[in-house]
Design an enzyme around this catalytic site. Structure first.
Site, PDB file in Angstrom:
ATOM      1  CG  ASP A 382      -1.710   1.124   1.453  1.00  0.00           C
ATOM      2  OD1 ASP A 382      -2.316   1.545   0.462  1.00  0.00           O
ATOM      3  OD2 ASP A 382      -1.794   1.636   2.581  1.00  0.00           O
ATOM      4  CE  LYS A 524     -12.762  16.070   1.849  1.00  0.00           C
ATOM      5  NZ  LYS A 524     -13.831  15.605   2.718  1.00  0.00           N
ATOM      6  CB  THR A 636      -1.732   3.649  -4.019  1.00  0.00           C
ATOM      7  OG1 THR A 636      -2.229   4.782  -3.340  1.00  0.00           O
ATOM      8  CG2 THR A 636      -1.405   3.998  -5.439  1.00  0.00           C
ATOM      9  N   GLY A 637      -4.809   3.687  -3.515  1.00  0.00           N
ATOM     10  CA  GLY A 637      -6.062   4.328  -3.875  1.00  0.00           C
ATOM     11  C   GLY A 637      -5.835   5.733  -4.392  1.00  0.00           C
ATOM     12  NE  ARG A 727      -7.714   8.537  -8.339  1.00  0.00           N
ATOM     13  CZ  ARG A 727      -7.599   9.409  -7.345  1.00  0.00           C
ATOM     14  NH1 ARG A 727      -7.583   8.994  -6.102  1.00  0.00           N
ATOM     15  NH2 ARG A 727      -7.495  10.684  -7.584  1.00  0.00           N
ATOM     16  CG  ASP A 752      -1.612   2.211   6.662  1.00  0.00           C
ATOM     17  OD1 ASP A 752      -2.007   1.966   5.510  1.00  0.00           O
ATOM     18  OD2 ASP A 752      -1.725   3.320   7.191  1.00  0.00           O
ATOM     19  CG  ASP A 756      -3.911  -1.550   2.971  1.00  0.00           C
ATOM     20  OD1 ASP A 756      -4.136  -1.361   1.762  1.00  0.00           O
ATOM     21  OD2 ASP A 756      -3.478  -0.686   3.730  1.00  0.00           O
TER      22      ASP A 756
END
Lengths: 1094, 357
Positions: A382, A524, A636-637, A727, A752, A756
Site C-alpha cells: 500500500d 470535494k 494505492t487508492g 485508484r 496499514d 488493506d
C-alpha cells in the site's frame, strides 16, 4: 431474510432469537475429548500414526513394544489437547465475565439490573459513560442534545478515535420518561458480519410519531464491544444478541496458512510414504517367499504352511510396515512447531525492529510461517501510511486560477493567500467554507483549545488548514455546524451527507445556510470524479494544470466544488434519496445512483494539495529488497501521478533512461486491450535490455483487464517486475494478490489501513503497519511492524534464518529416522526377512523423542552468515526464494546420506561383532551407539556456528545417552540388563564406534570441503569473505569497511531468459525448482548450486 | 498478548502511565550469543585427515597384531560325521534316526602354542536364531522363576498337548543345541572341559531362577518323529545351573554365530594332535546349516577377527592419501577464498557489461 424487532415486546416468547449469552469457547466438558481428538486426527500424519499404533497392538506382528509408538503419540496428543483446553478455559473465563456483567434493562416498564446474558432481542438497555455495549443495539436516546453520542470502536475495527453515533430522527428529543414507554418495530436484515452496514428501517407506534418509516444506518447503532465515551448515558434497543451480533459473526479463526516449506515437507513426506509402501511390498513378498521355501526347512521355528491361519501371508508385510513406520518421524511436527515458535519469539524480541516513537515492537501473530518470509518474491504494498508517514499537511492550493504556496512552499504562510483572506475575496472565502464544511470532522474543545477528531487524515488536514486561515469549525451537532470566520458566526444546517465511498471517490454535503435559507451542495473529491461533473461551461484548465503540477510533486490532490440548489430541486431529489437510503437491499448502489442525480453542473472552486511525507528509510529498504530479487507492486487508492511521484522518490521505479514506465490505460474494452498489447510488445522486445521497466495501471483499466483480458494481464504481471496500480479498491487489491499467487509466486502484502485487510489476508504473508489508520491491518496480519523499514530486517534476517533453520531441521528429522529404518531393513536380510527388530523398544522410542531431538533444536541459534553480511549482500536471499535448501535434490542428498550411514553402521557392527560376540542385545546397542555418535557429528557439521547453547546441546546429549542407558542397564528385568556395562568395557566397542564415525563422516567431510573450496556457492564465498574481513580488521586497521557490499556497480535487473544462457548454467538433476527458475525470468544469473545435503 | 514475555519494561525510571512495550535486551533474545564459526579451510581439513591417518594406522597395526596373536582351530564336521551319506535326504533321515550311532572322531592339529584357557566354541552357519518367531519365543518371567507356569509368548512351544505348561517354554529352549564333544590329547590323555562359568554371570544370577525343568523335557509328543527338538535338560538341575541352556538362550544376531561350549584349562603345544569324539545329534541338515568346532585363545580384543585391524589400516591410509591429495591440490591450485567475483550476481554483471560492449 428479515427480522422484525418489536421494541419492549414483553409478550415475545423467548427463544425466537437467542439470548445474549456469548460463547467463544470451542469445546465444552462433554464434547472436548471427541471433538479435540477428531480435530487432531483430521491431519494425515496423525491418522497415519494412529493406524501404526493400532497395528502394533496385534502382538503377532509387532516387532517392538507398542509403547514405543503409543508413548510419543499420547504425549504429543496430550500436549496439544492440554494447550487447546487451556486456551479454551481462558476464553470461557472471559465469556463468563462478559455474560455476568450487570446491565440496566427496561422490564415491564421498570428499569432493572439483569445479567448481560439474559438480554433479549427487543429489550431497551441503558448504558452509562465508559460502559461496554453488551449487544448490537439501535440507539434511541442519549443524554446529549441533538441525540448524538460518542463511541470507541477499537475492539471492532481497531480505530482508536471517537466516532459519532446519532439517534434516529423520530426519536430525537425523547426524554427519559418517554423512552420508558416507547413502542415500535425495527425491520432489519438477518444478522451478518458487515460492521460497516446496517440497512434497516424503524417505525414507532403511535402516539410517538406518525406511521412513517425512518431509515437506519450503521450510524444509528451501537455495536457489541464498543465503549460509550464522553456521553452521560445512552439508551437503545437490542437487535442482535449473543453470538448473532456483528462482532460475534465476524469472529472465527482465519484459515491457517501453510508455508512453501510446509508444502515441500508434505510432498517429501508423501514421497517417503510411497517409498515405504514399496519397501514394505518388496520385503513382504521376499519374506513370504523365504517363509515358503527356507522357512519350511528351519524346523526350529515350527513354521508350517498347513497349520498357518489364512492371513499368514499378510503378517510379514504388516510387520515390515510397522518396522518401517519410523521412516516418517513422529517428532517432526513437534520439533518444527517448537522451533517455529522460537523464531516468532525472536521477531517479537528484536530490538532493531522496535519503533521508539510509537512504542511498537514487531509482533508475529502467526507463529507458523516465519520461513515463508525468506521466500517472498513479490511484495504488494500500500502507499499511504505504509510507504508514507500518513501525517498530512496542507501545502498548496489553487483558487480562482491563482496557485498559492509556490513561493514559500507552504500555502499557509503564503502572504498572497493571507492577504486574499484578509480582503475577503469571495472565491477564497467560498473555498475555505467548503474546506470547513464538507467533512465529518468532530471538533472537540479540551481546555480552551480546539482539537479535531477525524476518521480521515486528509479531512483533518483540510479543516486544520481552514482554521489556520481563520475559517474555524467550532461546533458540530447532529444536524448542524457552526463556523467562525473572523468573529463572524456562520450557522449551517446539514440536510444530507452524501458519503464518501471508494467507488464514488467524492463526498458532498448538502447544507442550508441559516442566515440566507439558501441550500447549497459542497463537494470535494478526486480530480477526475469532480471534473466530470463540473458545469460544462466552466473553464477547468488552470485547475487541471495545477493538479497535474501538484501530483508531480508527490502531493495528494483534491478538487473542491460547490453548487447552489433550488428548493424544489432539492425537495424532489431528497425524496428519492430517502427512498434509496432506506432500502434494505443494495442500498449502497442505489444511494450512489441517486447521488449522481444531484452531483452535476458543479462550480469548480479549486484544488488542494496535501503532502504526505515518506517514512524514513523507505528508499533504502526498497532498494535493498529489490536487490534481493523481490519484485514490488504498489497498490494505492491515490491518483496516478501522485503514485508515480512517490514511486520515483522511493526508488520504486528508476527515472529515465534506466527505467521506463509503460501505461496501461483506457476506458473501454478495446482501448484497454490495445494498450495491454502494446505494453506487452514493448516488454517482450526490451526483455534483453538491462532496463527497469514498470507498468502503470489505474483502477478502471484494471477492472477491465482483470475481467476480460486476464491472460494478457497475467503475462504482463509475470514479465514486469514493478507495477503501480492506482485508484484501486480493496477488492482489486485482493484480486491482484490472488493473481500473483496464481502465477506461483510467494507474495507478501503490506499495508496499514482497513482497505488493506483483504489483501493482507489473501497473501501468503500479510504484514501490517501499526499505523495511524488504526490497527485493523495490524490485527489481520501475520506480522505487524512499526515502520516499513523494518521489513528489510524481517525478510532478510528473520525470514532467511528461519528458512535455513527449518530446511535443515526438517530434512535432518527425516534423515535420522531413515537411518534407523535402513539399519532395520538391512538387518531383516540377515534375519530371514522375518521382520525382527534389531533395536529394542526403549531405544526406538528414546531415539526420536530424546537423543536426536535435543541437539538439533539448538539450530535456532545458528546463522550461516552474519546479519551485516546479509544486509549488505541481499542477493543471497535467492537461495531461499529458489528453495535451494530444501527441495527434492537436497532431500535426495540426505536420503543418500542416511543410506550410506546405515550401511556403515550395519556393516561395521556385524563385522566387529561377529562370531562369538554376536549377541543380539549387545549388537543392537553397538549399532545404536554408532547412530547416536554419527548424529553427534552430523549436526555440528551442518551447523555454521557454535554458541554455548549448541555445544551444551550436542555434548550434553551424548552424555545423556550414556547416563540413560547405564540407568536402563541397571534394571534387572529389562532386556538391556548389564548390556551397556559390558560393551563399554570392551575395547572393540570403542574401536567400532570410532571406525563408524570416521568412515561415516570422512567422505561427507571431504565432499563438503571440496564443494566449499572448489565449487563454492554464494553463501560459501561470503563466509570466506567474512573470515577474511575478520582477520584483516584484526591485523591491520582497515581503511575501508571490511564488510563492504560485493555489489559491483548497480546491477540492473535483467529480464533475460534466453535459452543459450540457460545452457551454460550448472543445473543439477533432481532439481524441482529448475522449472520454477526457468519460469522466473531471472534464472540465468542465478547460478544453481544444489550442494546441500550429503 | 503475544508479547507478554517481552513487554515487561525495564524502564522503571520513567513514570509512564503505560508500560513500555520495548523488548528487553539480552544476547539470547537478540541472537547475539558469542559463537565460534569454524570454516572448512584447507588447513583444517588437511590437518583433520592427517590426524585421522596418524591415529588410525597405529591402531590398525595394534589390533591386527592382537588378532593375529590369537590361535584358532576351526574344524567343520557336519559332513564328516554322517557316515558318508551324500544326499541331504539321507543325512536328514540319519540324524533323525534315534537309534543310529552318531559318534564320530575328528583329529585336530595344534598349529601354534595355545595358552590356557583355550575356549571351545561350536559354530552354526545358516541358523536363524534372530528369526522373528524364534527370538520372541520365550518367557523371561518363567525363566526367572517369578511365574513358573507363565507361558505367554512361547507359542508354539507353550503347553503340552494336554495343556500342561512347558518349562522352560518357547522355541529357543526347545531347540537347544545338543552335540557334545570329548577331547583327548595324543592317544588317550583326556582333556577335561570346564563347563562352569561359560554363561554370563548376570544371566545366571538375574535372568534364570532356581526352577527345575518340567519332566520329560522337551515336549515332543504332539509332533511327528521328524520334529524332535534339541537337547534334553536334566530335570533335577535348576535352570540357573544349566549353563548350556543359558548360553543358548542368549540369541545370536547373525545366522552365523559361535557359542561357548567350554574351556580347556591347559596349555596346548604346537604340533600336538587332539582327538575329539563328537556326538553329532543336532539336526542342521534339513536346512543345510553348517556345524563347526572351534578352539581358540583370546586377546584383549576377543577372538580372531582381523576386520578391525584391516579396516583401521585402510581408513588410515586412505585418509593420509586424501590429506596428501588435498594438500597437493591446494598448493598447485590455490583458490583465493572470498573472492567476490565468484558471486553469481557479480559474474552476471560482468557478463552483461561485456556483452554490452
Amino acid at each position: 431474510m428479515k427480522r422484525f424487532v418489536y421494541i419492549t415486546d414483553d409478550d415475545l416468547s423467548p427463544g425466537v432469537y437467542c439470548n445474549n449469552k456469548i460463547s467463544n469457547t470451542k469445546y465444552n466438558l462433554i464434547n472436548f475429548l471427541p471433538k479435540n481428538l477428531w480435530e487432531q486426527f483430521s491431519r494425515f500424519m496423525n491418522k497415519y500414526f494412529l493406524l501404526i499404533a493400532c497395528l502394533q497392538l496385534w502382538p503377532l506382528i509387532t516387532p517392538v513394544n507398542p509403547a514405543s509408538t503409543w508413548g510419543p503419540l499420547i504425549l504429543i496428543f496430550a500436549v496439544s489437547a492440554t494447550k487447546e483446553a487451556w486456551d479454551d478455559y481462558g476464553r470461557y473465563q472471559l465469556d463468563k465475565l462478559a455474560n455476568e456483567r450487570s446491565i440496566w434493562v427496561l422490564k415491564k416498564g421498570i428499569k432493572t439490573r439483569i445479567q448481560a446474558q439474559d438480554i433479549q432481542v427487543g429489550d431497551i438497555l441503558w448504558l452509562r459513560d465508559k460502559d461496554e455495549v453488551p449487544c448490537d443495539m439501535v440507539l434511541l436516546g442519549t443524554s446529549e442534545p441533538g441525540g448524538i453520542c460518542f463511541v470507541e470502536t477499537s475492539a471492532i475495527d481497531g480505530e482508536t478515535d471517537l466516532k459519532t453515533r446519532v439517534v434516529p430522527p423520530p426519536c430525537i428529543g425523547l426524554t427519559s420518561d418517554l423512552l420508558h414507554k416507547i413502542k415500535g418495530v425495527i425491520e432489519c436484515p438477518t444478522p451478518d458480519k458487515d460492521i460497516r452496514r446496517f440497512d434497516a428501517n424503524m417505525r414507532l407506534f403511535p402516539p410517538f410519531t406518525d406511521n412513517d418509516f425512518c431509515s437506519l444506518t450503521i450510524n444509528n447503532t451501537l455495536l457489541q464491544s464498543c465503549f460509550l465515551r464522553n456521553t452521560e448515558w445512552a439508551c437503545g434497543v437490542a437487535v442482535y444478541t449473543g453470538n448473532e451480533t456483528k462482532l460475534g459473526l465476524s469472529k472465527g479463526l482465519p484459515e491457517p496458512k501453510l508455508t512453501a516449506v510446509d508444502h515441500m515437507i508434505d510432498k517429501l513426506t508423501g514421497a517417503i510414504f510411497v517409498f515405504q509402501i514399496v519397501v514394505v511390498i518388496i520385503l513382504g513378498v521376499a519374506g513370504n517367499a523365504w517363509r515358503l521355501s527356507e522357512g519350511q526347512k528351519i524346523w526350529y521355528v515350527k513354521y508350517f504352511v498347513k497349520s498357518a491361519p489364512w492371513f499368514e501371508f499378510l503378517v510379514i508385510p504388516l510387520r515390515f510396515e510397522l518396522l518401517c513406520s519410523i521412516m516418517i518421524p513422529i517428532s517432526i511436527k513437534v520439533s518444527l512447531d517448537l522451533v517455529k515458535s522460537v523464531y516468532s519469539k525472536f521477531i517479537d524480541w528484536d530490538l532493531q525492529m522496535y519503533d521508539e516513537n510509537t512504542d511498537t515492537p514487531a509482533v508475529a501473530h502467526n507463529t507458523a510461517i516465519s520461513e515463508d518470509l525468506g521466500q517472498v518474491e513479490y511484495i504488494l504494498t500500500d502507499k499511504t501510511g505504509t510507504l508514507t508517514e500518513n501525517i498530512m499537511a496542507f501545502k498548496r492550493c489553487c483558487i480562482n486560477r491563482i496557485c498559492y504556496g509556490e513561493a514559500t512552499g507552504d500555502a499557509l504562510t503564503d502572504p498572497m493567500l493571507l492577504r486574499a483572506v484578509h480582503d475577503q475575496i469571495p472565491e477564497v472565502i467560498k473555498f475555505l467554507k467548503v474546506m470547513a464544511i464538507c467533512n465529518t470532522v468532530v471538533p472537540a474543545k479540551s481546555g480552551g483549545s480546539l482539537t479535531y477528531k477525524a476518521q480521515s487524515q486528509d479531512e483533518e488536514a483540510l479543516v486544520q488548514a481552514a482554521a489556520h486561515l481563520h475559517m474555524r469549525l467550532i461546533n458540530r451537532t447532529a444536524s448542524g455546524l457552526e463556523v467562525d470566520f473572523l468573529g463572524d458566526m456562520l450557522h449551517v444546517e446539514i440536510l444530507d451527507v452524501l458519503e464518501f465511498t471508494s467507488e464514488r471517490k467524492r463526498m458532498s454535503v448538502i447544507v442550508r445556510e441559516l442566515k440566507t435559507r439558501k441550500i447549497k451542495m459542497v463537494t470535494k473529491g478526486a480530480d477526475e470524479t469532480i471534473l466530470s461533473i463540473v458545469h460544462p461551461e466552466q473553464q477547468c484548465r488552470p485547475v487541471i494544470e495545477a493538479v497535474e503540477h501538484y501530483s508531480q510533486m508527490g502531493l495528494r490532490t483534491m478538487c473542491i466544488a460547490w453548487r447552489d440548489l433550488e428548493e424544489e430541486e432539492y425537495n424532489s431529489w431528497s425524496l428519492k434519496f430517502k427512498e434509496a437510503s432506506s432500502s434494505v437491499t443494495d442500498r449502497e448502489w442505489k444511494v450512489a445512483e441517486v447521488c449522481q442525480l444531484i452531483e452535476t453542473n458543479l462550480q469548480l472552486l479549486g484544488a488542494t494539495a496535501i503532502e504526505d511525507k515518506l517514512q524514513e528509510g523507505v528508499p533504502e529498504t526498497i532498494q535493498t529488497l529489490r536487490k534481493a530479487g523481490i519484485n514490488f507492486w504498489m497498490l494505492t487508492g491515490d491518483k496516478q501521478s501522485t503514485a508515480i511521484q512517490i514511486a520515483l522518490s522511493c526508488n520504486f521505479v528508476l527515472p529515465e533512461p534506466e527505467g521506463q514506465l509503460l501505461h496501461v490505460q483506457g476506458r473501454t474494452q478495446q482501448e484497454v486491450q490495445m494498450s495491454l498489447e502494446r505494453v506487452l510488445r514493448t516488454l517482450r522486445m526490451s526483455s534483453t535490455e538491462p532496463k527497469d521497466i514498470a507498468f502503470v495501471i489505474d483502477g478502471w483499466a484494471l477492472e477491465i483487464a482483470l475481467n476480460d483480458h486476464k491472460d494478457d494481464f497475467e503475462e504482463l504481471a509475470m514479465l514486469s517486475k514493478t507495477a503501480i496500480c492506482c485508484r484501486v479498491t480493496p477488492t482489486q487489491k485482493a484480486q491482484l494478490v490472488e493473481l500473483v499467487k496464481k502465477c506461483d509466486y510467494r507474495t507478501l502484502a503490506i499495508g496499514d489501513g482497513g482497505n488493506d485487510v483483504r489483501m493482507i489476508q489473501e497473501a501468503h504473508v500479510g504484514v501490517g503497519i501499526s499505523g495511524r489508520e488504526g490497527l485493523q491491518a495490524a490485527r489481520a496480519a501475520d506480522f505487524s511492524l512499526g515502520k516499513f523499514m523494518f521489513l528489510k530486517r524481517l525478510i532478510l534476517i528473520h525470514g532467511r534464518y528461519s528458512y535455513n533453520r527449518t530446511a535443515f531441521l526438517s530434512q535432518y528429522s527425516v534423515y535420522k529416522s531413515l537411518l534407523l529404518c535402513f539399519i532395520q531393513i538391512f538387518f531383516s536380510f540377515v534375519s530371514g526377512v522375518s521382520g525382527t527388530s534389531l533395536f529394542n523398544s526403549f531405544s526406538l522410542m528414546a531415539y526420536n523423542v530424546v537423543y536426536t531431538s535435543i541437539p538439533v533444536m539448538t539450530i535456532v541459534h545458528d546463522k550461516d552468515l552474519r546479519e551485516e553480511t546479509v544486509l549488505q549482500n541481499p542477493q543471497i536471499l535467492y537461495f531461499c526464494q529458489a528453495g535451494r535448501l530444501i527441495n527434492p535434490s537436497t532431500f535426495a542428498g540426505w536420503f543418500g546420506r542416511s543410506l550410506y550411514h546405515a550401511a556403515v553402521v550395519f556393516l561395521v557392527t556385524i563385522h566387529v561383532y561377529a562370531n562369538e560376540k554376536c549377541d543380539l542385545e549387545e549388537m543392537s546397542m553397538v549399532a545404536f551407539s554408532g547412530c547416536i555418535w554419527l548424529q553427534a557429528c552430523v549436526v555440528p557439521l551442518e551447523m555454521n556456528m557454535f554458541t554455548s547453547i549448541q555445544v551444551i546441546g550436542i555434548l550434553g546429549n551424548l552424555v545423556l545417552f550414556y547416563v540413560v542407558n547405564f540407568a536402563v542397564s541397571m534394571i534387572k528385568w529389562g532386556g538391556m540388563h548389564t548390556i551397556m556395562y559390558r560393551i563399554c568395557h570392551q575395547p572393540a566397542y570403542w574401536l567400532a564406534i570410532l571406525l563408524i564415525v570416521v568412515i561415516g563422516m570422512g567422505p561427507v567431510l571431504a565432499l563438503k570441503y571440496f564443494r566449499f573450496v572448489y565449487r563454492p556457492n554464494a553463501i560459501n564465498v561470503l563466509q570466506h569473505f567474512e573470515r577474511m574481513a575478520a582477520s584483516a580488521s584484526s591485523t591491520a586497521a582497515a581503511t575501508e569497511s571490511p564488510l563492504r557490499s560485493f555489489d559491483k556497480g548497480s546491477v540492473p535487473f535483467s529480464m533475460s531468459s534466453s535459452k543459450a544462457e540457460l545452457g551454460s548454467v550448472y543445473e543439477p538433476l533432481l532439481c524441482e525448482s529448475q522449472s520454477s527458475s526457468v519460469k522466473r525470468g531471472d534464472a540465468p544469473w542465478v547460478e544453481l548450486h544444489y550442494y546441500e545435503g550429503f | 498478548m503475544s508479547t507478554n514475555g517481552a513487554s515487561t519494561s525495564d524502564n522503571g525510571a520513567v513514570p509512564a502511565k503505560k508500560e513500555s512495550k520495548k523488548p528487553k535486551y539480552s544476547r539470547f533474545t537478540q541472537q547475539e550469543l558469542p559463537a565460534c564459526k569454524p570454516l572448512l579451510t584447507p588447513g583444517w581439513v588437511i590437518a583433520i585427515f592427517m590426524i585421522v591417518g596418524v591415529v588410525f594406522i597405529p591402531i590398525g597395526a595394534v589390533t591386527l597384531l592382537a588378532s593375529n596373536g590369537v590361535v584358532e582351530i576351526v574344524q567343520e564336521y557336519e559332513n564328516q560325521c554322517t557316515r558318508n551319506f551324500t544326499t541331504r535326504e539321507q543325512k536328514v533321515s540319519f540324524i533323525q534316526d534315534s537309534t543310529a550311532i552318531k559318534t564320530c572322531n575328528v583329529q585336530l592339529k595344534v598349529p601354534k602354542d595355545m595358552n590356557a584357557p583355550v575356549y571351545i566354541y561350536y559354530q552354526l552357519d545358516n541358523f536363524y536364531q534372530n528369526h522373528r518367531r524364534y527370538v520372541k519365543s520365550r518367557n523371561d518371567q518363567q525363566l526367572r522363576g517369578d511365574a513358573v507356569n507363565e507361558t505367554s509368548g512361547c507359542k508354539p512351544e507353550a503347553t503340552t498337548a494336554d495343556g500342561q505348561p512347558i518349562r522352560p517354554c518357547g522355541l529357543i529352549a526347545w531347540s537347544l543345541f545338543n552335540d557334545t564333544y570329548a577331547f583327548s590329547k595324543g592317544v588317550s590323555t583326556n582333556l577335561t572341559v570346564n563347563k562352569k562359568g561359560i554363561s554370563w554371570k548376570s544371566d545366571r544370577e538375574d535372568k534364570f531362577g532356581a526352577i527345575k525343568p518340567s519332566p520329560n523335557y522337551p515336549n515332543n509328543q504332539e509332533t511327528n518323529t521328524s520334529l524332535i527338538g534339541g537337547g534334553r535338560l536334566d530335570p533335577d538341575t535348576p535352570l540357573n545351573e544349566q549353563e548350556d541352556l543359558i548360553v543358548w538362550m542368549r540369541t545370536a544376531a547373525l545366522p552365523t554365530f559361535r557359542k561357548l561350549y567350554g574351556k580347556i584349562e591347559e596349555d596346548l603345544k604346537v604340533g600336538e594332535s587332539i582327538s575329539v569324539r563328537i556326538e553329532n545329534n543336532y539336526n542342521t541338515y534339513t536346512f543345510g546349516g553348517g556345524k563347526k568346532l572351534v578352539l581358540s585363545t583370546t586377546s584383549w580384543l576377543g577372538g580372531k577377527n582381523s576386520f578391525l585391524g584391516i579396516a583401521y589400516l585402510t581408513v588410515g591410509i586412505l585418509s593420509m592419501f586424501l590429506a596428501l591429495v588435498f594438500f597437493l591440490v591446494h598448493f598447485k591450485n590455490p583458490r583465493p577464498l572470498g573472492d567476490p567475483s565468484y558471486l553469481s550476481w557479480n559474474r552476471k554483471a560482468h557478463l552483461s557489461a561485456n556483452s554490452a560492449h
